[in-house]
Enzyme design. Structure first.
Site, PDB file in Angstrom:
ATOM      1  CD  GLU A 151      67.223   7.292  -2.916  1.00 62.34           C
ATOM      2  OE1 GLU A 151      67.539   6.146  -3.274  1.00 62.34           O
ATOM      3  OE2 GLU A 151      67.485   7.750  -1.799  1.00 62.34           O
ATOM      4  CE  LYS A 174      64.858   5.521  -0.826  1.00 62.97           C
ATOM      5  NZ  LYS A 174      65.336   4.220  -0.376  1.00 62.97           N
TER       6      LYS A 174
HETATM    7  P1  13P Z   1      67.671   6.848   4.365  1.00 66.78           P
HETATM    8  O1  13P Z   1      66.247   6.460   4.684  1.00 66.78           O
HETATM    9  O2  13P Z   1      68.627   6.524   5.455  1.00 66.78           O
HETATM   10  O3  13P Z   1      67.767   8.237   3.841  1.00 66.78           O
HETATM   11  O4  13P Z   1      68.129   5.914   3.178  1.00 66.78           O
HETATM   12  C1  13P Z   1      67.321   5.731   2.096  1.00 66.78           C
HETATM   13  C2  13P Z   1      68.128   5.374   0.926  1.00 66.78           C
HETATM   14  O5  13P Z   1      67.904   4.355   0.315  1.00 66.78           O
HETATM   15  C3  13P Z   1      69.200   6.278   0.498  1.00 66.78           C
HETATM   16  O6  13P Z   1      69.581   5.959  -0.792  1.00 66.78           O
END
Ligand code: 13P
Length: 343
Positions: free
Chosen positions: A177, A219
């Site tokens: 991510e 992600k």
């Molecule tokens: P949001 O969809 O609220 O951005 O959160 C996703 C997430 O896992 C942040 O680490």
């Protein structure tokens, strides 16, 4: 490493029309979210709220996996079942956030780097015995005139790649991510430029660490204008810009891209995801969601700490998950927002 384990997990997570629920807010973050709906954050209110989410009837039609926070991994649902066991019984894979949060990277303009590599293999082995099949590690990048710096981009890419390699060595699918923050007044063009540099660096590091791209979930954030930018991009512009950058940087070996919502409204996050899937039926990857706020905002408001609102909160939550599932197939329409389509 057991490729079989990685294969079966990614196969389940990359199903067309299904997404991932991020319910892995740290205790500090969920306390902030609860405060916004006047709810006290205690171990029990956090447990009750997450119990409500995961036991929503028919959730597995739209959600393939749930990312949990460490505390939740050892908690039980109302019927006395551990959360990971309950999820598996419901046909949903349990995952776990494994990073240890952000620290300032010295010699930058207060940029942040993610920590948590020390002892990670041991922690993963423990999480795995508790049922976790996949993990999450979040790196963040703030956009300003001078950030993100080359140093921060490189340091965060190294962290993501080392984490991903350690996960795979332990039979755990890593969610990679890299989040480019939506805060600020930057244009969508600037977001595109930064996204390209960040993703290029992340995939370069994944290559160097020999991470098998076939067994990761990417992600990312969408390529989108900053919250304070006066020029607001349409869903089609966000979709176009995001796909352009992803095509340049993300190999087709990556099975699934599950976006974070990053502070977009629930409706925006759904419309933008839909626009990507509507734009092309020949994308190289599954393009879906891994939202926290965009899935949870409305149900949390309705619940606001009171068990008697649980059923209503579950209904709105399921509706939101369904709309995003449709968006992950390019079949969502804004008019669906007004009709409750869950039968
Ligand atoms: P949001 O969809 O609220 O951005 O959160 C996703 C997430 O896992 C942040 O680490």
């Amino acid at each position: 490493m057991s490729i079989k384990e990685l294969e079966s997990t990614i196969h389940a997570l990359a199903k067309k029309g299904k997404g991932i629920l991020a319910a892995d807010e740290s205790s500090a973050t969920i306390t902030k979210r609860f405060a916004a709906v006047n709810t006290e954050s205690t171990e029990e209110t956090r447990r009750a709220y997450r119990d409500l989410l995961i036991t929503t009837p028919n959730l597995n039609n739209y959600i393939a996996g749930v990312i949990l926070y460490e505390e939740t991994l050892s908690q039980k649902t109302m019927d006395g079942t551990l959360f990971p066991e309950k999820l598996k019984a419901l046909g949903i894979l349990p995952g776990i956030k494994v990073d240890k949060g952000l620290v300032i990277l010295p010699n930058t303009s207060d940029e942040q780097v993610t920590q948590g590599l020390d002892g990670l293999a041991e922690r993963l082995a423990d999480y795995k015995t508790k049922g976790a099949c996949f993990a999450k590690w979040r790196a963040v990048y703030a956009i300003s005139t001078v950030t993100p710096s080359k140093l921060a981009i490189k340091a965060n890419a190294e962290g993501l790649a080392r984490y991903a390699a350690i996960c795979q060595a332990n039979g755990i699918v890593p969610i990679v991510e890299p989040e480019i923050l939506i805060d600020g007044d930057h244009t969508i063009e600037r977001s595109a430029e930064v996204s390209e540099r960040v993703l290029h660096s992340v995939f370069n590091a994944l290559f160097r660490y020999k991470v098998k791209l076939e067994y990761i979930v990417l992600k990312p954030s969408m390529v989108i204008n900053g919250k304070k930018c006066l020029n607001k991009a349409s869903a089609e512009q966000v979709a176009e810009a995001t796909l352009t950058i992803l095509r340049r940087t993300v190999p087709a070996a990556v099975p699934t891209i599950n976006f974070l919502s990053g502070g977009q409204t629930p409706e925006e996050a759904t419309a933008n995801l839909n626009a990507m899937n509507a734009l092309s039926s020949h994308l190289p990857w599954n393009v879906s969601y891994s939202y926290a706020r965009a899935l949870q905002e409305y149900p949390m408001q309705i619940w606001h700490g009171d068990a008697k609102n649980s059923v209503a909160a579950q209904q709105v939550f399921l509706e939101r998950a369904k709309l995003n599932s449709l968006a992950a197939m390019g079949q969502y329409d804004g008019s669906m927002e007004t009709e409750l389509s869950i039968a």
